[in-house]
Design a protein around this motif. Sequence first.
Motif, short mmCIF file in Angstrom:
data_model
loop_
_atom_site.label_atom_id
_atom_site.label_comp_id
_atom_site.label_asym_id
_atom_site.label_seq_id
_atom_site.Cartn_x
_atom_site.Cartn_y
_atom_site.Cartn_z
N GLU A 147 -9.23 85.09 40.84
CA GLU A 147 -9.05 83.64 40.76
C GLU A 147 -10.21 82.89 41.41
OE1 GLU A 147 -5.97 80.25 42.42
OE2 GLU A 147 -5.17 82.25 42.04
N LEU A 148 -10.57 83.28 42.62
CA LEU A 148 -11.68 82.62 43.31
C LEU A 148 -13.00 82.92 42.60
CD1 LEU A 148 -12.54 80.83 45.65
CD2 LEU A 148 -12.71 82.88 47.08
N GLY A 149 -13.13 84.13 42.09
CA GLY A 149 -14.35 84.52 41.38
C GLY A 149 -14.60 83.73 40.11
N ALA A 150 -13.57 83.09 39.58
CA ALA A 150 -13.75 82.27 38.38
C ALA A 150 -14.48 80.96 38.69
CB ALA A 150 -12.38 81.96 37.76
N ILE A 151 -14.52 80.56 39.98
CA ILE A 151 -15.16 79.29 40.31
C ILE A 151 -16.36 79.42 41.25
CG2 ILE A 151 -13.14 77.86 39.87
CD1 ILE A 151 -12.56 77.85 42.87
N GLN A 152 -16.50 80.57 41.93
CA GLN A 152 -17.63 80.76 42.84
C GLN A 152 -17.76 82.24 43.16
OE1 GLN A 152 -16.04 78.74 46.52
NE2 GLN A 152 -16.60 80.68 47.47
N PRO A 153 -18.93 82.66 43.70
CA PRO A 153 -19.01 84.05 44.17
C PRO A 153 -17.98 84.25 45.27
CG PRO A 153 -21.19 83.00 44.14
CD PRO A 153 -20.18 81.92 43.89
N VAL A 154 -17.32 85.40 45.27
CA VAL A 154 -16.23 85.64 46.22
C VAL A 154 -16.77 86.23 47.52
CG1 VAL A 154 -14.02 86.80 46.58
CG2 VAL A 154 -14.64 85.98 44.31
N PHE A 155 -17.41 87.38 47.42
CA PHE A 155 -17.98 88.01 48.60
C PHE A 155 -19.05 89.00 48.17
CE2 PHE A 155 -14.73 91.12 47.57
CZ PHE A 155 -15.29 92.34 47.91
N GLY A 156 -19.89 89.34 49.13
CA GLY A 156 -20.90 90.35 48.92
C GLY A 156 -20.95 91.24 50.14
N ILE A 157 -21.81 92.24 50.07
CA ILE A 157 -22.00 93.16 51.18
C ILE A 157 -23.49 93.17 51.49
CG2 ILE A 157 -21.81 95.56 51.97
CD1 ILE A 157 -19.07 94.20 51.52
N SER A 158 -23.81 92.97 52.77
CA SER A 158 -25.22 92.94 53.15
C SER A 158 -25.39 93.48 54.56
CB SER A 158 -25.73 91.50 53.10
OG SER A 158 -27.09 91.45 53.49
N PRO A 159 -26.45 94.25 54.77
CA PRO A 159 -26.76 94.61 56.16
C PRO A 159 -27.21 93.34 56.87
CG PRO A 159 -28.49 95.40 54.69
CD PRO A 159 -27.41 94.81 53.83
N ALA A 160 -26.74 93.16 58.09
CA ALA A 160 -27.06 91.93 58.81
C ALA A 160 -27.21 92.23 60.29
CB ALA A 160 -25.95 90.90 58.61
N GLN A 161 -28.08 91.46 60.90
CA GLN A 161 -28.28 91.56 62.35
C GLN A 161 -27.83 90.26 62.99
OE1 GLN A 161 -29.31 94.38 64.02
NE2 GLN A 161 -28.52 93.16 65.70
N PRO A 162 -26.63 90.24 63.58
CA PRO A 162 -26.17 89.02 64.27
C PRO A 162 -27.04 88.72 65.48
CG PRO A 162 -24.35 90.52 63.84
CD PRO A 162 -25.61 91.28 63.56
N GLU A 163 -27.20 87.42 65.74
CA GLU A 163 -27.97 86.96 66.89
C GLU A 163 -27.03 86.30 67.89
OE1 GLU A 163 -30.76 84.34 65.01
OE2 GLU A 163 -32.03 86.00 64.34
N ARG A 164 -27.46 86.17 69.11
CA ARG A 164 -26.64 85.54 70.15
C ARG A 164 -26.30 84.09 69.80
NH1 ARG A 164 -28.62 86.66 76.00
NH2 ARG A 164 -26.50 87.33 76.42
N SER A 165 -27.11 83.47 68.96
CA SER A 165 -26.93 82.07 68.59
C SER A 165 -25.85 81.88 67.52
CB SER A 165 -28.25 81.51 68.07
OG SER A 165 -28.65 82.23 66.91
N HIS A 166 -25.17 82.93 67.13
CA HIS A 166 -24.13 82.92 66.10
C HIS A 166 -24.70 82.76 64.69
CE1 HIS A 166 -20.92 83.20 68.97
NE2 HIS A 166 -21.52 82.25 69.67
N TYR A 167 -25.98 83.04 64.55
CA TYR A 167 -26.61 83.12 63.24
C TYR A 167 -26.84 84.60 62.96
CZ TYR A 167 -27.46 78.12 63.37
OH TYR A 167 -27.30 76.77 63.41
N TYR A 168 -27.19 84.91 61.71
CA TYR A 168 -27.53 86.29 61.39
C TYR A 168 -28.78 86.31 60.53
CZ TYR A 168 -25.96 86.08 56.50
OH TYR A 168 -25.83 85.77 55.17
N GLN A 169 -29.43 87.44 60.56
CA GLN A 169 -30.59 87.68 59.71
C GLN A 169 -30.28 88.89 58.83
OE1 GLN A 169 -33.29 85.73 59.55
NE2 GLN A 169 -32.36 84.44 61.12
#
Length: 185
Positions: free
Chosen positions: A37-59
């Motif tokens: 249902e959600l995928g019919a209107i937008q991307p739902v989710f993906g999988i990505s390697p990520a490095q969280p930062e202390r600032s609550h952002y990720y790269q």
Amino acid sequence: MTSATLEAEMASATSRVRQEHIDRMIALGVPGAAIAELGAIQPVFGISPAQPERSHYYQPSDGPAHVVTPVMDMGDMIDLIAWRSTNPARWFWRTGLGWALGTDWLLPRWDDGPVRLFATPLEWLANAGRGMCVLDWNAPEVREIAALETIEADQMVGRRLLAVLSKPVRLPRIVYRKEAGRAAA
């Protein structure tokens, strides 16, 4: 970061989704029908390697795999959030612009039923994006929720919303200038 860059990152994350990831989401309580249902209107989710930062952002990097969810606003992708399925209550922003998932629920609707607020992106996904999930309780936009007629939330989210909306609004000091006399013509 441009919308095109975010869309490219999301497309890359979406291309990494395998059946095992879908099965994991289902095991976590996200029905397949909600994904569709959600995928019919937008991307739902993906999988990505990520490095969280202390600032609550990720790269995006060689860090551990994260679920990546797009933050949409009026059909535009404005941010991505990354979170682990083992801890869906902790997420990291890519740009910091996304204050909530499901902000389109703030728009006038044909029905006047309650708007549901969810505590985590996982709960939001499990409900096919039918409601909102506040990602940044300190964002000034949170006050826009007060315009809704009725809100449905669990006790934790409801109390947090009430605490935010009950804070007095800071008003600027207004200094009046003297009216300049108009010269006679």
